[in-house]
Design an enzyme around this catalytic site. Structure first.
Site, PDB file in Angstrom:
ATOM      1  N   ASP A   1       0.926  -1.239  -0.016  1.00  0.00           N
ATOM      2  CA  ASP A   1      -0.195  -0.177  -0.029  1.00  0.00           C
ATOM      3  C   ASP A   1       0.760   1.299   0.068  1.00  0.00           C
ATOM      4  O   ASP A   1       2.034   1.434   0.467  1.00  0.00           O
ATOM      5  CB  ASP A   1      -1.010  -0.286   1.210  1.00  0.00           C
ATOM      6  CG  ASP A   1      -2.131   0.881   0.989  1.00  0.00           C
ATOM      7  OD1 ASP A   1      -2.330   1.266  -0.127  1.00  0.00           O
ATOM      8  OD2 ASP A   1      -2.783   1.212   2.185  1.00  0.00           O
TER       9      ASP A   1
ATOM     10  N   HIS B   1       2.196   3.398  -8.964  1.00  0.00           N
ATOM     11  CA  HIS B   1       1.953   1.814  -9.314  1.00  0.00           C
ATOM     12  C   HIS B   1       3.145   1.301  -9.994  1.00  0.00           C
ATOM     13  O   HIS B   1       3.525   0.103  -9.672  1.00  0.00           O
ATOM     14  CB  HIS B   1       0.713   1.488 -10.094  1.00  0.00           C
ATOM     15  CG  HIS B   1      -0.432   2.150  -9.211  1.00  0.00           C
ATOM     16  ND1 HIS B   1      -0.755   1.742  -8.104  1.00  0.00           N
ATOM     17  CD2 HIS B   1      -1.485   2.764  -9.616  1.00  0.00           C
ATOM     18  CE1 HIS B   1      -1.830   2.152  -7.626  1.00  0.00           C
ATOM     19  NE2 HIS B   1      -2.628   2.921  -8.583  1.00  0.00           N
TER      20      HIS B   1
ATOM     21  N   LEU C   1      10.967 -19.890  -5.310  1.00  0.00           N
ATOM     22  CA  LEU C   1       9.815 -19.238  -4.406  1.00  0.00           C
ATOM     23  C   LEU C   1       8.493 -19.250  -5.204  1.00  0.00           C
ATOM     24  O   LEU C   1       8.542 -19.164  -6.277  1.00  0.00           O
ATOM     25  CB  LEU C   1      10.458 -17.932  -4.567  1.00  0.00           C
ATOM     26  CG  LEU C   1       9.335 -16.877  -4.086  1.00  0.00           C
ATOM     27  CD1 LEU C   1       9.327 -16.712  -2.315  1.00  0.00           C
ATOM     28  CD2 LEU C   1       9.931 -15.322  -4.503  1.00  0.00           C
TER      29      LEU C   1
HETATM   30  C1  IPE Z   1      -5.444  -2.897  -0.217  1.00  0.00           C
HETATM   31  O1  IPE Z   1      -5.204  -1.502  -0.300  1.00  0.00           O
HETATM   32  C2  IPE Z   1      -5.576  -3.651  -1.606  1.00  0.00           C
HETATM   33  C3  IPE Z   1      -4.246  -3.659  -2.176  1.00  0.00           C
HETATM   34  C4  IPE Z   1      -3.048  -3.278  -1.737  1.00  0.00           C
HETATM   35  C5  IPE Z   1      -4.079  -4.548  -3.451  1.00  0.00           C
HETATM   36  P1  IPE Z   1      -6.136  -0.310  -0.365  1.00  0.00           P
HETATM   37  O2  IPE Z   1      -5.434   0.992  -0.297  1.00  0.00           O
HETATM   38  O3  IPE Z   1      -7.210  -0.672  -1.580  1.00  0.00           O
HETATM   39  O4  IPE Z   1      -6.821  -0.470   0.895  1.00  0.00           O
HETATM   40  P2  IPE Z   1      -8.136   0.544   1.642  1.00  0.00           P
HETATM   41  O5  IPE Z   1      -9.116   0.857   0.704  1.00  0.00           O
HETATM   42  O6  IPE Z   1      -7.059   1.636   2.109  1.00  0.00           O
HETATM   43  O7  IPE Z   1      -8.493  -0.325   2.972  1.00  0.00           O
HETATM   44  C1  IPE Z   2      -1.802   0.018  -3.360  1.00  0.00           C
HETATM   45  O1  IPE Z   2      -1.506   1.573  -3.371  1.00  0.00           O
HETATM   46  C2  IPE Z   2      -1.784  -0.263  -5.007  1.00  0.00           C
HETATM   47  C3  IPE Z   2      -3.405  -0.830  -4.999  1.00  0.00           C
HETATM   48  C4  IPE Z   2      -4.207  -0.914  -4.397  1.00  0.00           C
HETATM   49  C5  IPE Z   2      -3.595  -1.289  -6.435  1.00  0.00           C
HETATM   50  P1  IPE Z   2      -2.673   2.526  -3.409  1.00  0.00           P
HETATM   51  O2  IPE Z   2      -2.878   2.895  -4.840  1.00  0.00           O
HETATM   52  O3  IPE Z   2      -3.695   2.132  -2.490  1.00  0.00           O
HETATM   53  O4  IPE Z   2      -1.964   3.719  -2.696  1.00  0.00           O
HETATM   54  P2  IPE Z   2      -2.320   4.855  -1.866  1.00  0.00           P
HETATM   55  O5  IPE Z   2      -3.069   4.041  -0.311  1.00  0.00           O
HETATM   56  O6  IPE Z   2      -3.441   5.662  -2.465  1.00  0.00           O
HETATM   57  O7  IPE Z   2      -1.406   5.633  -1.516  1.00  0.00           O
HETATM   58 MG    MG Z   3      -4.052   2.212  -0.569  1.00  0.00          MG
END
Ligand code: IPE
Ligand code: IPE
Ligand code: MG
Length: 255
Positions: free
Chosen positions: A24, A41, A135
Site C-alpha cells: 500500500d 504503481h 519461491l
Molecule cells: C488494499 O489496499 C488492496 C491492495 C493493496 C491491493 P487499499 O489501498 O485498496 O486499501 P484500503 O481501501 O485503504 O483499505
Molecule cells: C496500493 O497502493 C496499490 C493498489 C491498491 C492497487 P494505493 O493505490 O492504495 O496507494 P494509496 O493508498 O492511495 O497511497
Molecule cells: Mg491504498
C-alpha cells in the site's frame, strides 16, 4: 492450519516460510512527487522485482502479494484500466525472467472479471512456471477474503451435493482444504506498508495466527533493508498458538 504444521513454521535460519504483504501507498508516493498515481504503481512494480530476488536469496518459500482487491473496482475507471494494463505488460515482460529464477507463479482471486487477454497471461504464466520449485509467488488479484471463504464453502457444498464428499458437518479442515491457498502453509508474517493498520479483506481465513507488522514506509520505498527489519521483528516474537510462554519454551528445548 493443522497442529502438525506448527513445528514447521520457520525455516532453518529462523525466517518465516510464508510472507504475505499488502503493498500500500503507491498513490501517496506519486502524489508527494506531484505525479499521476499510475507512476506510483509502476514504481511499486520495481519494489516487487527487488523483493522477489531478496526472498529467493533468503529461501523464503512463499511470498503473497495483494495486487488488486475485490473492492478496488470502486476506484476511478481510468485508474482501474491503467492498473489492468500494468498487470498485462508486467506479466508478459517478466514471466520468462521469473521462470529463469525458478519462481512458481500462483494467482488467486476471481479472475473471470478480467479481460480475456489478462486471463490468458495469467494461465500462461502459471503453466510456464508450474514445475518450478523455487519461491512460490502468490499474486492476489480481484481477491477478497470473504470471497475466498465463500468460494471454499461453495466447493464443499457442491462436492456434498454430488456425492464426492459424505453428507456430514462442514469442518474447519474441509474449508482449509478448499481455500485458495490450500496447498501452501499459512502466512507466518503479514506486512502492510503505507501506514494503514487494517487487513482490507486480504487473507482473512489464512491470517488467523499470523504475526502482523505495519510500517509507514510507502510501497515504492519498501526495499530489502525494510523487509529485513520486518523479518527481524518476526524473529524476536514468541508464537504461542494458544499455549503459555513456558510451554512454548519447553517445546522449543525438545527440538
Ligand atoms: C488494499 O489496499 C488492496 C491492495 C493493496 C491491493 P487499499 O489501498 O485498496 O486499501 P484500503 O481501501 O485503504 O483499505
Ligand atoms: C496500493 O497502493 C496499490 C493498489 C491498491 C492497487 P494505493 O493505490 O492504495 O496507494 P494509496 O493508498 O492511495 O497511497
Ligand atoms: Mg491504498
Amino acid at each position: 492450519m493443522s497442529n502438525d504444521s506448527e513445528s514447521l513454521i520457520v525455516t532453518d535460519n529462523g525466517n518465516p516460510r510464508h510472507i504475505a504483504i499488502i503493498m500500500d501507498g503507491n498513490g501517496r508516493w506519486a502524489k508527494k512527487r506531484f505525479m499521476p498515481r499510475i507512476i506510483g504503481h509502476k514504481a511499486g512494480v520495481k519494489t516487487v522485482k527487488n523483493l522477489i530476488d531478496f526472498c529467493t536469496a533468503e529461501k523464503i518459500e512463499v511470498l503473497s502479494l495483494f495486487a488488486f482487491s475485490s473492492e478496488n473496482w470502486r476506484r476511478p475507471p481510468e485508474e482501474v484500466s491503467l492498473l489492468m494494463k500494468l498487470f498485462i505488460t508486467t506479466l508478459s515482460s517478466e514471466i520468462k525472467k521469473l521462470n529463469r529464477k525458478n519462481v512458481k507463479l500462483v494467482c488467486i482471486g476471481e479472475r473471470s472479471a478480467f479481460s480475456n487477454e489478462l486471463q490468458r497471461e495469467i494461465i500462461n504464466g502459471e503453466k510456464l512456471t508450474q514445475n518450478n520449485d523455487g519461491l512460490i509467488l502468490v499474486i492476489a488479484a480481484n481477491y477478497g477474503g470473504h470471497w475466498d471463504i465463500a468460494q471454499a464453502a461453495n466447493q464443499v457444498s457442491t462436492k456434498i451435493r454430488t456425492g464426492i464428499l459424505p453428507n456430514t458437518l462442514i469442518t474447519e479442515d474441509l474449508i482449509s482444504q478448499h481455500i485458495s491457498t490450500a496447498s501452501l502453509p499459512d502466512p507466518d508474517l503479514f506486512i502492510r506498508t503505507g501506514g494503514e493498520e487494517r487487513i482490507s479483506n486480504f487473507l482473512l481465513w489464512q491470517l488467523a495466527y499470523t504475526e502482523f507488522y505495519f510500517t509507514p514506509i510507502l510501497w515504492p520505498d519498501f526495499n530489502s533493508t525494510a523487509l529485513r527489519q520486518a523479518i527481524d521483528s518476526f524473529k524476536g516474537r514468541q508464537r504461542r498458538f494458544g499455549r503459555t510462554g513456558d510451554q512454548v519454551i519447553a517445546k522449543t528445548n525438545l527440538l
